[in-house]
Design a protein around this motif. Structure first.
Motif, short mmCIF file in Angstrom:
data_model
loop_
_atom_site.label_atom_id
_atom_site.label_comp_id
_atom_site.label_asym_id
_atom_site.label_seq_id
_atom_site.Cartn_x
_atom_site.Cartn_y
_atom_site.Cartn_z
N LYS A 1 1.26 -1.26 -0.01
CA LYS A 1 0.17 -0.22 -0.03
C LYS A 1 1.19 1.62 -0.11
N PRO A 2 1.89 1.47 -0.95
CA PRO A 2 2.46 2.38 -1.42
C PRO A 2 1.70 4.11 -0.98
N GLU A 3 0.48 3.95 -1.31
CA GLU A 3 0.27 5.61 -1.50
C GLU A 3 -0.39 6.18 0.26
N ALA A 4 -0.87 5.06 1.00
CA ALA A 4 -1.04 4.86 2.00
C ALA A 4 -0.75 4.98 3.19
N ILE A 5 0.61 3.87 2.80
CA ILE A 5 2.26 4.66 3.35
C ILE A 5 2.97 6.26 3.64
N SER A 6 2.82 6.72 2.44
CA SER A 6 3.47 7.92 2.01
C SER A 6 2.15 9.51 2.97
N ALA A 7 0.55 8.50 2.87
CA ALA A 7 -0.35 9.69 2.77
C ALA A 7 0.57 9.73 4.86
N MET A 8 0.47 8.23 4.88
CA MET A 8 0.40 8.30 6.31
C MET A 8 1.98 8.56 6.57
N GLU A 9 2.83 8.82 7.06
CA GLU A 9 4.11 9.43 6.44
C GLU A 9 4.38 10.71 6.76
N LYS A 10 3.18 11.88 5.22
CA LYS A 10 2.91 12.59 5.55
C LYS A 10 2.57 13.83 6.65
N ALA A 11 0.84 12.68 7.15
CA ALA A 11 0.32 13.08 8.24
C ALA A 11 0.94 12.88 9.35
N SER A 12 1.96 11.98 9.57
CA SER A 12 2.45 12.11 10.96
C SER A 12 4.08 12.83 11.05
N ALA A 13 3.73 13.35 9.92
CA ALA A 13 5.77 13.85 10.10
C ALA A 13 5.80 14.67 11.74
#
Lengths: 726, 186
Positions: free
Chosen positions: A219-231
């Motif tokens: 789930k690469p899209e989900a991973i990047s979205a979550m990483e962005k949100a929790s930065a």
């Protein structure tokens, strides 16, 4: 402590581990994860009151009620309990049984709401200052807003958020390892900020030092979205885990992310870990920050027979049929419908089955996509199942024991550590539905345990009942014994007491009537007179009869057989005495004559009736006195017999009275002996009038009295003659 | 001669000593209850229904301990027979039809508007699972009812039914897989 820190450091450094076993089934996720989440609107929802683990709340709406979206339909009870809320605005059409979202397809209590299409919601109640509030208060909000684990078990979130042990790590399960399902994936893609906000609330509540978000690497899209949100958050670590089924299992993910194992029969909190699903984090954010209860969730509707597989925002309670209609559905012959994923889901028997809090996917596979399981072949002991088992069990052994219903062995081989992931069944070359056997085995063991508890309870109740019955029996026997003794004593006492009372009364009356005997009160007088007369007559008669050698039949003609005997006996005794007293009588008569004028004058002053009665009494007494003079000289037994003989003649009502009266009469007679003189004429009148006055009382008495009166009349005549001679 | 005497005396002395030891042991380590009876009783379903012909589960347990058949308990059914067979070291035998057949679990239900309040069922219930008082309506505490049937007979107005326990998603269990049926054309 050192190793703990090292472990935490290791975790923070980004190290991940592996869990044993696991499989790699085709993912099939690209079918449904391409677009955004579509909101679905429905006409009718069936909201089951039981959508979570624990107690069901009490329904607080009635049929016909207008409900708003988000309005609670049930009130949670104490303990593990959650409310359910109206997912749409509308009218409550029905409250009753409806097919429930359960493998059994059995019916459960359900609130049916017809949507009005307005979607009017309750006023949101945001809790913006949740960081300042008491944790219990925030947890209670989670309870009141019906937040349950949306990963699949629907465990009440507020319970998990109040752990009894210190929590080191909060793990967010975003693995979504089961094929086809993409609900969490798309939720993370489009709502990562909300999820992170929810994570922060949860972290605050459990007080975890670190938060690990586990996401599979597919789930690469989900991973990047979550990483962005929790930065901006140092505590939240996104962990990418290799795709392997079932890494989304609670125990497996803990093993992958922390290298710790949850002990058998334990929960993650035992090792300082709490796990929540991404969907739950989103719901928590909505409940606290937006102030909106849990009324809808993301559901993946997918499979080859769905025209446009996608993820939907589905109001809880939406029937599967509405979902299928919305997405377009081309059913084939013997179409299979699965609630959940292909590995752990169950077949839907009725397409009115509602979507509930734990429903993450509706799978509509074609027959080639998910073929019917083939016929079960014999186990060839290949051991593939043991290799695939993520819980390190021995599926093959368990299978034998399950088939043999050897529950002891099943437990010995840790059947209850089986997470029913289906990996063993998936790899089995003999197509043995292993999980099915384990489920049956588990259910049977659970049932057996419950029955054991019940039978122990029944045994206890039975034994207690037996003990109670025994005790009661003994008590009853004891009571009877005591009562018998008491009665015996009372009887003895009573007799003497009665006698005493009677004697005392007699004495008292005698004293009272000594000065003014003729004026004795009427009712008693009547009775006394009657009795006195009866006795007097009897005695006289008997005396006469004895003298004249008359038959005793005359004397007893008025009475009954029993009386006859007694009377006869008495009569004989009296007769003898009467003879002796013939002389005494004469002497008495002189005395009586003196007293008579006094009595008469007193009576004249009073009314005629009384006078007559009194006269009768006086006379009767005088007569009696003749006999009683002897009787008194005689033993008391004779008088007793006399008293008794009068009893049968009298009614039960007046028995007591009669006795007393008899006693009084006797007493009076004694005195009369000394003081009274009968006046002949009034006496004869009285004898006649007395029966008349009595007639109103009782027939029997009257007859007796009449008989007595007649007898007396005769005797009076005789007496008169005797006195005249004198 | 003396040797024989000594040996006899020695043996006699030994006999007395061992007799004393055994006698003491039999008093000191006396087993009050037969533990086997309790073990058997634990396996029985405790419905106290009397279908086995004994007045309760304990008496039947005693009878089994004394050699009675283990297949006289219909409420326990095959599972109980299997457990008893394990415990007693005998072969599991099918349930004796003479004592009834294994049936679905049932509980008593009193049709309350027909109840005249005679308390006869209350007296019959072995586990006190019926509440009520003289001339007052009675009702069954479903959770305590063992489904023994004993209250049905005494009811003078026949207002007690034995109803099967309703299946809910709580007590539902996964079923055995159906054996696939194939039609074979000859």
């Amino acid at each position: 402590m050192q190793s703990e820190l090292t472990l935490l450091e290791q975790i923070k450094s980004g190290k991940i581990w592996d869990f044993p076993g696991g499989i790699h089934p085709p993912e099939q996720k690209s079918l449904s994860n391409q677009g955004d989440i579509t909101q679905i609107s429905v006409k009718t929802v069936y909201v089951p009151v039981a959508q979570h683990i624990g107690q069901v709340g009490e329904v607080i709406v009635r049929v016909g009620d207008q409900v708003l979206k988000g309005q609670p339909l049930t009130a949670p009870l104490e303990g593990f309990s959650l409310p359910v809320h109206a997912p749409v605005s509308g009218i409550v059409k029905h409250i009753g049984n409806h097919v429930s979202a359960h493998p059994s397809g059995l019916e459960g209590l359900t609130v049916e709401i017809e949507a009005d299409g307005l979607d009017a919601a309750i006023t949101p109640a945001p809790m913006s200052n949740w960081q300042q509030l008491d944790k219990a208060e925030v947890a209670d909000r989670l309870k009141q807003f019906g937040i349950a684990g949306l990963g699949g078990a629907a465990f009440p979130t507020y319970v998990k958020m109040q752990p009894s042990k210190d929590i080191d790590v909060l793990i967010i399960n975003a693995v979504e390892c089961e094929p086809y399902i993409t609900a969490d994936d798309v939720l993370m893609r489009y709502h990562s900020d909300d999820i992170v906000a929810g994570i922060k609330i949860l972290q605050h509540l459990v007080g975890a030092k670190a938060v690990l978000v586990g996401i599979e690497d597919n789930k690469p899209e989900a991973i990047s979205a979550m990483e962005k949100a929790s930065a901006d958050s140092d505590d939240i670590h996104i962990r990418v885990v290799p795709t392997k089924y079932p890494s989304g299992g609670e125990k497996q993910l803990i093993q992958v992310l922390t290298n710790r194992e949850v002990p058998t029969g334990g929960i993650p909190a035992d090792i300082g870990i709490v796990m929540q699903n991404t969907g739950t984090c989103f719901a928590v954010k909505q409940a606290i920050i937006d102030g909106v209860p849990l009324t809808q969730r993301v559901v993946t509707v997918t499979g080859d027979n769905v025209s446009s597989p996608q993820n939907l925002w589905v109001p809880l309670g939406t029937p599967v049929r509405s979902l299928l209609e919305f997405v377009g559905f081309a059913p084939e012959k013997r179409q299979k419908l699965i609630m959940g994923g292909p590995m752990m889901g169950f077949n839907i028997m009725n397409d009115l089955m509602p979507v509930v809090k734990s429903t993450n996917c509706i799978l509509v596979p074609s027959s080639s996509e998910l073929p019917e399981r083939g016929v079960e072949q014999a186990c060839i002991r290949c051991g593939l199942c043991a290799d695939a088992c993520p819980a390190e069990l021995l599926p093959q052994q368990l299978q034998w024991f399950a088939k043999a219903k050897d529950h002891e062995k099943l437990e010995e081989y840790n059947l209850f550590d089986c997470i029913e992931c289906g990996a063993c069944s998936y790899v089995c070359p003999s197509q043995i539905p292993l999980v099915q056997y384990y489920r049956i085995g588990k259910a049977e063991i659970r049932e057996e345990r419950e029955e054991k508890i019940k039978s122990d309870k029944a045994k206890k109740r039975f034994e207690e009942r037996q003990a109670r019955l025994e005790r009661e029996k003994e008590e009853r026997l004891q009571r009877h014994k005591e009562a018998a003794e008491k009665r015996k004593k009372a009887l003895e006492k009573d007799d003497s007491a009665k006698d005493k009372i009677a004697a005392a009364l007699a004495r008292a009356k005698a004293k009272k009537q000594e000065p003014a005997e003729p004026q004795a009160d009427e009712p008693q007088d009547k009775v006394a007179a009657a009795i006195a007369r009866a006795k007097a007559k009897k005695a006289e008669k008997q005396a006469e009869q004895e003298k004249t050698v008359n038959s005793q039949a005359d004397a007893s003609s008025g009475g009954d057989a029993q009386k006859d005997k007694v009377a006869a006996a008495i009569a004989r005794a009296k007769a003898k005495k009467a003879e002796k007293q013939a002389q005494q009588e004469q002497a008495d008569a002189v005395n009586e004559a003196n007293a008579a004028p006094e009595a008469e004058s007193a009576e004249d002053a009073e009314d005629a009736k009384k006078a007559k009665v009194a006269a009768a009494i006086a006379r009767a007494k005088a007569k009696k006195a003749e006999q009683q003079a002897q009787q008194e000289q005689d033993a008391e037994a004779t008088t007793g017999a006399e008293v008794e003989t009068t009893e049968p003649e009298l009614s039960a009502e007046q028995e007591r009275k009669a006795k007393v009266a008899a006693a009084i009469a006797k007493a009076k007679a004694k005195q009369a002996e000394k003081t009274e003189t009968p006046t002949e004429q009034p006496a004869s009148e009285a004898v006649e009038t007395a029966p008349e006055s009595k007639s109103a009382d009782e027939l029997r008495k009257e007859k007796v009295a009449a008989a007595i009166a007649k007898a007396k009349a005769k005797k009076l005549a005789a007496e008169q003659a005797g006195k005249d001679k004198e | 001669m003396l040797t024989i005497l000594f040996s006899i005396l020695a043996l006699a002395a030994l006999a007395v000593v061992f007799g004393a030891i055994l006698g003491y042991a039999s008093v000191r380590f006396k087993v009050e209850d037969d533990p086997l009876v309790d073990q058997i009783n634990d396996l029985l379903p405790q419905t106290q229904c009397g279908q086995c012909g004994y007045p309760g589960c304990k008496p039947y347990a005693e009878a089994i301990a004394n050699g009675d058949q283990i297949n006289k308990c219909p409420p326990g059914g095959e599972a109980t027979i299997r457990h008893l067979a394990d415990l007693m070291g005998v072969d599991a035998v099918p349930l004796d039809d003479a004592h009834g057949e294994e049936d679905v679990k049932k509980v008593a239900y009193i049709r309350e508007d027909e109840c005249i309040g005679c308390t006869k069922c209350i007296q019959a219930c072995p586990v006190d699972a019926i509440v009520g008082a003289s001339k007052a309506m009675h009702t069954v505490i479903v959770d305590e009812c063992t489904g023994c049937d004993l209250c049905v007979e005494p009811c003078p107005v026949d207002c007690i039914d034995m109803v099967p326990v309703a299946q809910t998603s709580q007590n539902w269990k996964w079923q055995e897989l159906a054996i696939p049926v194939k039609t074979v054309n000859e």
